[in-house]
Motif scaffolding. Sequence first.
Motif: not given
Length: 408
Positions: A21, A25, A85, A88-89, A186, A189, A192
Motif C-alpha cells: 500500500a 500510494s 478504503r 480512497l477507492g 484499487l 486498497l 490500507v
Amino acid sequence: MTTTREADLPEGGKPLLTTVAIVASCLAFAVIGALQALYGPAIPALRDEYGISPAVAGLSLSAHFVGALLGVLIYHLLRGRLNNRVLLGGSYVLMAAGAAVFAFSPSWALALAGTFVIGLGFGGIDYGLNRLFAIGFGHRSTAMLNLLNGHFGIGAIAGPALIGWLGADCYPEIFVGTGVISLLILVTLGGVAAREPVPAPAGDGLPGGTRVLPIIGVFIGIYVLHVAVETGVGGWEPTHLEAVGYGAATAATATSAYWAAMTIGRFVAVPISLRWSAPSILLVCCAGMAGFLLLAAVPALAPYAYFGVGLMIAPIFPTCLPWLNRAVPGVAGAGAYVIAASMIGGVAFPPLLGAVIGAVEVRAVPLLLFLLAVICGVLSLWLRRNAPDPGGVPGPREPARTDSVPTP
C-alpha cells in the motif's frame, strides 16, 4: 512477514498501510503530480481541438483546483461515515472517470466538467493519503510524508516531459493512461487500514496556556504563505530573470531547475527528519527561504538562489502536517483545514501578487516574496514556542524502542 518497531506505529499498535500500500500510494502521488502538470502543456492541442483562446483553455486548471478543494472537504466530511478504503477507492474511480471524460469529450464544456471530476478525486487522494502518512508511522511520519510528496514532484516533472516527447496531440492517451493506473491501484486498497485509531480528546489548552484554535490558525498561515511563495516563484521567476538580463531559454531552464529542487528537497529531507525535530526543520526552512530570496534580488545570483528557494520550501508541507496532528490530536479536521488552505493560497495569491507587481515593477518580485517568507518565519517561531513537538523524533535520553512486532 516483516517487522516494524513499536515507535514506528500509530497509537493502537497496528500499521495503517502495508508495504504494498505504501508503494501504491507513492505511485498515486506520482500520478496526481503528473495530472496537475499536464494541463499547461496540453493547452496548444486544446485550443486547436475546441477553437478556444489561451485564457479559456487555462480554465481547465482552475476547474481542477476547484474540484480538488471540494474533494478535500467532502473526504473529510465523509470520514465519519465511510472508511478509508471506500473513500480512497471512490477518489481513484473519480479521477479515472474524469480523465476519460476530459480525453474523449466532444465539447469544451464537457471537458471542463471532466477536469472538475479529476479534481474531486485528486483532492480526496491528496488529503486521504497525506493524513494516513501523517499519523501512520510514529516518529517516522515526517520522513514518510516527505517521501510521499517527493513522488508528487517526480510526476510533475515526468508528465510534461511525456507530452514533450509524444506531442501535445497525444494528451488524450496520456490522460487515459493516468486513469488506468488509478484503477489498477484499487487492487492494493486491502493493504490500507479501514479506520485509524481514535485520537485522544483535545484539551482546552496546551503548554504555556496556548489554545488549540490559535495553533491551527498559525499552521494555516504558514501553509498559505509558503504556498504563496512557492507559486510566486514558479509563476514569476522567468519574467524576473528576463527583466534582469537573462535570455528566455536560460530563464526557462532555471525555472525547471526550481521545480526540480522542490522534488530533490523532499527526498533530502527524508533522512534529516529522522534526526531533527519538525520545529527545527521548519525554522531552518523559513530562514533559508528568506535568505535565498534576498540573494535572488542580486541579478548575478538569481538563477542559483531560486534553486535554493526550491530546496528550502520543499520540506515545509510534509514536515508540518505530522506536527499539526501531534499538536492538536483531537481535532480531526485540522489536516483538512491546512490542506484546503494551501490550495486556496495556490489559487488566490498569484493574481494578488500580479496586481502588486503591476503597481511596482517585476524586479521587486524577490523582495515581495521575501516579506512573505519573513512572516512565515515569525509564525514558525511562535509555533516552536507554543506548540513544542517532543514526539517528532526520539530524544537522546529516550531512544525509540527496538522491540519487533509482527506486521501483516
